[in-house]
Motif scaffolding. Structure first.
Motif, PDB file in Angstrom:
ATOM      1  N   GLY A  33      33.294   9.156  38.741  1.00 36.19           N
ATOM      2  CA  GLY A  33      33.170   8.165  37.689  1.00 36.19           C
ATOM      3  C   GLY A  33      33.276   8.774  36.307  1.00 36.19           C
ATOM      4  N   ASN A  34      32.680   9.959  36.133  1.00 32.61           N
ATOM      5  CA  ASN A  34      32.759  10.622  34.848  1.00 32.61           C
ATOM      6  C   ASN A  34      34.174  11.038  34.521  1.00 32.61           C
ATOM      7  OD1 ASN A  34      30.019  10.356  34.423  1.00 32.61           O
ATOM      8  ND2 ASN A  34      29.522  12.337  35.354  1.00 32.61           N
ATOM      9  N   ASP A  35      34.948  11.478  35.549  1.00 37.88           N
ATOM     10  CA  ASP A  35      36.333  11.887  35.338  1.00 37.88           C
ATOM     11  C   ASP A  35      37.153  10.728  34.811  1.00 37.88           C
ATOM     12  OD1 ASP A  35      35.776  14.395  36.173  1.00 37.88           O
ATOM     13  OD2 ASP A  35      36.487  14.092  38.233  1.00 37.88           O
ATOM     14  N   VAL A  36      36.936   9.537  35.385  1.00 36.71           N
ATOM     15  CA  VAL A  36      37.689   8.376  34.958  1.00 36.71           C
ATOM     16  C   VAL A  36      37.367   8.040  33.514  1.00 36.71           C
ATOM     17  CG1 VAL A  36      38.012   5.899  35.302  1.00 36.71           C
ATOM     18  CG2 VAL A  36      37.915   7.425  37.279  1.00 36.71           C
ATOM     19  N   ASN A  37      36.093   8.083  33.172  1.00 38.44           N
ATOM     20  CA  ASN A  37      35.705   7.760  31.803  1.00 38.44           C
ATOM     21  C   ASN A  37      36.307   8.736  30.812  1.00 38.44           C
ATOM     22  OD1 ASN A  37      34.183   5.580  32.596  1.00 38.44           O
ATOM     23  ND2 ASN A  37      32.283   6.761  32.813  1.00 38.44           N
ATOM     24  N   GLU A  38      36.275  10.029  31.171  1.00 35.29           N
ATOM     25  CA  GLU A  38      36.835  11.034  30.285  1.00 35.29           C
ATOM     26  C   GLU A  38      38.344  10.872  30.160  1.00 35.29           C
ATOM     27  OE1 GLU A  38      35.618  14.744  31.822  1.00 35.29           O
ATOM     28  OE2 GLU A  38      33.506  14.457  31.360  1.00 35.29           O
ATOM     29  N   GLY A  39      39.011  10.561  31.283  1.00 31.60           N
ATOM     30  CA  GLY A  39      40.456  10.461  31.263  1.00 31.60           C
ATOM     31  C   GLY A  39      40.958   9.258  30.490  1.00 31.60           C
ATOM     32  N   THR A  40      40.166   8.174  30.458  1.00 30.48           N
ATOM     33  CA  THR A  40      40.619   6.966  29.771  1.00 30.48           C
ATOM     34  C   THR A  40      40.065   6.841  28.368  1.00 30.48           C
ATOM     35  OG1 THR A  40      38.777   5.712  30.702  1.00 30.48           O
ATOM     36  CG2 THR A  40      40.859   5.714  31.944  1.00 30.48           C
ATOM     37  N   ALA A  41      39.194   7.778  27.990  1.00 32.26           N
ATOM     38  CA  ALA A  41      38.560   7.675  26.673  1.00 32.26           C
ATOM     39  C   ALA A  41      39.594   7.694  25.557  1.00 32.26           C
ATOM     40  CB  ALA A  41      37.558   8.819  26.480  1.00 32.26           C
TER      41      ALA A  41
ATOM     42  N   ASN B  75      44.016   8.684  35.840  1.00 29.55           N
ATOM     43  CA  ASN B  75      42.644   8.230  35.579  1.00 29.55           C
ATOM     44  C   ASN B  75      42.609   6.799  35.046  1.00 29.55           C
ATOM     45  OD1 ASN B  75      41.378  10.569  36.446  1.00 29.55           O
ATOM     46  ND2 ASN B  75      41.430  11.519  34.424  1.00 29.55           N
ATOM     47  N   ILE B  76      43.499   5.982  35.594  1.00 29.71           N
ATOM     48  CA  ILE B  76      43.549   4.566  35.234  1.00 29.71           C
ATOM     49  C   ILE B  76      43.135   3.760  36.465  1.00 29.71           C
ATOM     50  CG2 ILE B  76      45.095   2.671  34.598  1.00 29.71           C
ATOM     51  CD1 ILE B  76      46.765   4.680  33.037  1.00 29.71           C
ATOM     52  N   PRO B  77      42.288   2.756  36.304  1.00 31.48           N
ATOM     53  CA  PRO B  77      41.866   1.952  37.455  1.00 31.48           C
ATOM     54  C   PRO B  77      43.053   1.455  38.270  1.00 31.48           C
ATOM     55  CG  PRO B  77      40.581   1.358  35.527  1.00 31.48           C
ATOM     56  CD  PRO B  77      41.652   2.300  35.053  1.00 31.48           C
ATOM     57  N   LEU B  78      42.869   1.409  39.574  1.00 28.63           N
ATOM     58  CA  LEU B  78      43.972   1.080  40.481  1.00 28.63           C
ATOM     59  C   LEU B  78      44.594  -0.279  40.159  1.00 28.63           C
ATOM     60  CD1 LEU B  78      45.614   1.856  42.970  1.00 28.63           C
ATOM     61  CD2 LEU B  78      43.866   0.771  44.390  1.00 28.63           C
ATOM     62  N   ALA B  79      43.767  -1.295  39.924  1.00 25.24           N
ATOM     63  CA  ALA B  79      44.305  -2.629  39.648  1.00 25.24           C
ATOM     64  C   ALA B  79      45.133  -2.629  38.362  1.00 25.24           C
ATOM     65  CB  ALA B  79      43.160  -3.636  39.533  1.00 25.24           C
ATOM     66  N   THR B  80      44.654  -1.922  37.337  1.00 23.88           N
ATOM     67  CA  THR B  80      45.396  -1.834  36.072  1.00 23.88           C
ATOM     68  C   THR B  80      46.703  -1.082  36.271  1.00 23.88           C
ATOM     69  OG1 THR B  80      43.328  -1.831  34.828  1.00 23.88           O
ATOM     70  CG2 THR B  80      45.290  -1.041  33.675  1.00 23.88           C
ATOM     71  N   CYS B  81      46.631   0.010  37.028  1.00 21.32           N
ATOM     72  CA  CYS B  81      47.819   0.818  37.306  1.00 21.32           C
ATOM     73  C   CYS B  81      48.865  -0.010  38.048  1.00 21.32           C
ATOM     74  CB  CYS B  81      47.405   2.045  38.124  1.00 21.32           C
ATOM     75  SG  CYS B  81      48.653   3.336  38.185  1.00 21.32           S
ATOM     76  N   ALA B  82      48.398  -0.819  39.000  1.00 15.63           N
ATOM     77  CA  ALA B  82      49.318  -1.660  39.763  1.00 15.63           C
ATOM     78  C   ALA B  82      50.005  -2.676  38.847  1.00 15.63           C
ATOM     79  CB  ALA B  82      48.557  -2.380  40.877  1.00 15.63           C
ATOM     80  N   SER B  83      49.244  -3.295  37.947  1.00 17.12           N
ATOM     81  CA  SER B  83      49.839  -4.271  37.023  1.00 17.12           C
ATOM     82  C   SER B  83      50.910  -3.631  36.159  1.00 17.12           C
ATOM     83  CB  SER B  83      48.741  -4.865  36.134  1.00 17.12           C
ATOM     84  OG  SER B  83      47.805  -5.598  36.902  1.00 17.12           O
ATOM     85  N   ILE B  84      50.642  -2.405  35.710  1.00 14.40           N
ATOM     86  CA  ILE B  84      51.611  -1.694  34.863  1.00 14.40           C
ATOM     87  C   ILE B  84      52.883  -1.390  35.636  1.00 14.40           C
ATOM     88  CG2 ILE B  84      52.058   0.466  33.631  1.00 14.40           C
ATOM     89  CD1 ILE B  84      49.058   0.479  32.896  1.00 14.40           C
ATOM     90  N   VAL B  85      52.717  -0.871  36.849  1.00 14.19           N
ATOM     91  CA  VAL B  85      53.878  -0.487  37.651  1.00 14.19           C
ATOM     92  C   VAL B  85      54.716  -1.702  38.029  1.00 14.19           C
ATOM     93  CG1 VAL B  85      54.617   0.498  39.840  1.00 14.19           C
ATOM     94  CG2 VAL B  85      52.851   1.635  38.524  1.00 14.19           C
ATOM     95  N   TYR B  86      54.061  -2.803  38.387  1.00 17.05           N
ATOM     96  CA  TYR B  86      54.809  -4.016  38.726  1.00 17.05           C
ATOM     97  C   TYR B  86      55.578  -4.542  37.518  1.00 17.05           C
ATOM     98  CZ  TYR B  86      52.130  -4.135  43.088  1.00 17.05           C
ATOM     99  OH  TYR B  86      51.581  -3.830  44.295  1.00 17.05           O
ATOM    100  N   THR B  87      54.991  -4.403  36.335  1.00 17.82           N
ATOM    101  CA  THR B  87      55.685  -4.824  35.114  1.00 17.82           C
ATOM    102  C   THR B  87      56.881  -3.925  34.838  1.00 17.82           C
ATOM    103  OG1 THR B  87      53.617  -5.671  34.167  1.00 17.82           O
ATOM    104  CG2 THR B  87      55.439  -5.243  32.637  1.00 17.82           C
TER     105      THR B  87
END
Length: 270
Positions: A3-11, A48-60
């Motif tokens: 969880g900390n890795d994700v926060n740091e990566g998206t900060a 380090n981007i949430p899976l659902a957000t990453c999926a939306s980006i890739v589909y776009t």
């Protein structure tokens, strides 16, 4: 913890003026940098981007033609398309090479006391598209718009040395004999050998081949796709373009070639 890795990566993305755009660019850059297709899970973990957000980006990106997927069993592997390269190519075409490094051309011309040029390849000819002249009574006939046989100029040799084989091959049947005292009968084998030397050194030299008493040195520059876009050269009298001044000229054109390459988006400089 994860969880900390994700926060740091998206900060850094969250602090961007537009976090959504920052994340989309991160996904696109990650796809381009990857040597093979990536699953959504791997892409989300890498960025380090949430899976659902990453999926939306890739589909776009897929919808807009910037990404495509390959289905293997139950897995989907994503890769970028060449549409991004098409955008870069359009941008490069709009770059004014006559002004992209005018300050650097001017500075080198003042240092070596000789004109500095930018040339591009058109068919089997080099076309001079920019020039930084030197003051004085003697002026070289190397004006923007001048056309010269590609194999009789350092500019042309610097470009030809980095052409793909499919583009170089037709040119090898159009080698022009020089009129200078050091011009040899142009042959395919000799020219290919010379181009190998250009690639090894990083610059090209022409000395009294096109005409007597005139010499030039040149180095290539590359576009965003890594293809040779043209060359930067110094022209002078053979007696002047020698010794320390030749070393300064060579160092100068190599550096300007790198500068132009960077401005065109090429980032794989050696």
């Amino acid at each position: 913890m994860p969880g900390n890795d994700v926060n740091e990566g998206t900060a850094g993305q969250d602090r961007a003026p537009s976090p959504a755009v920052a994340r989309a660019l991160t996904v696109l850059e990650t796809l381009v940098e990857s040597d093979e297709g990536m699953t959504l899970t791997a892409l989300a973990k890498r960025t380090n981007i949430p899976l659902a957000t990453c999926a939306s980006i890739v589909y776009t990106l897929e919808q807009r033609g910037y990404a495509q997927r390959r289905v293997v069993g139950r897995s989907h592997f994503w890769r970028p398309t060449l549409r991004l390269y098409g955008l870069a190519t359009q941008l490069v075409r709009k770059v004014d090479l006559s002004s992209v490094a005018q300050r650097e051309l001017r500075e080198l011309a003042d240092v070596v006391g000789m004109p500095v040029h930018i040339g591009v390849l058109t068919g089997a000819s080099v076309v001079y598209v920019a020039k930084a002249a030197t003051p004085g009574f003697i002026q070289f006939d190397t004006y923007p718009g001048k056309v010269a046989p590609f194999n009789l100029t350092a500019l042309g040799k610097a470009i030809a040395a980095h052409l793909p084989e499919r583009d170089l091959e037709p040119l090898l049947t159009q080698l022009t004999p020089g009129r200078g005292p050091r011009a040899a009968e142009p042959t395919r084998e000799a020219f290919l050998s010379e181009l190998a030397g250009v690639r090894k050194r990083g610059y090209a030299v022409e000395d009294e081949e096109e005409q007597a008493e005139i010499a030039c040195v040149a180095a290539p520059f590359f576009d965003a796709g890594g293809l040779v876009g043209g060359a930067v050269g110094v022209t002078g009298f053979s007696r002047d373009l020698a010794g320390q001044r030749r070393k300064e000229a060579i160092a100068g054109v190599v550096e300007i070639g790198r500068t132009v390459s960077r401005k065109l988006g090429f980032d794989d400089l050696r």
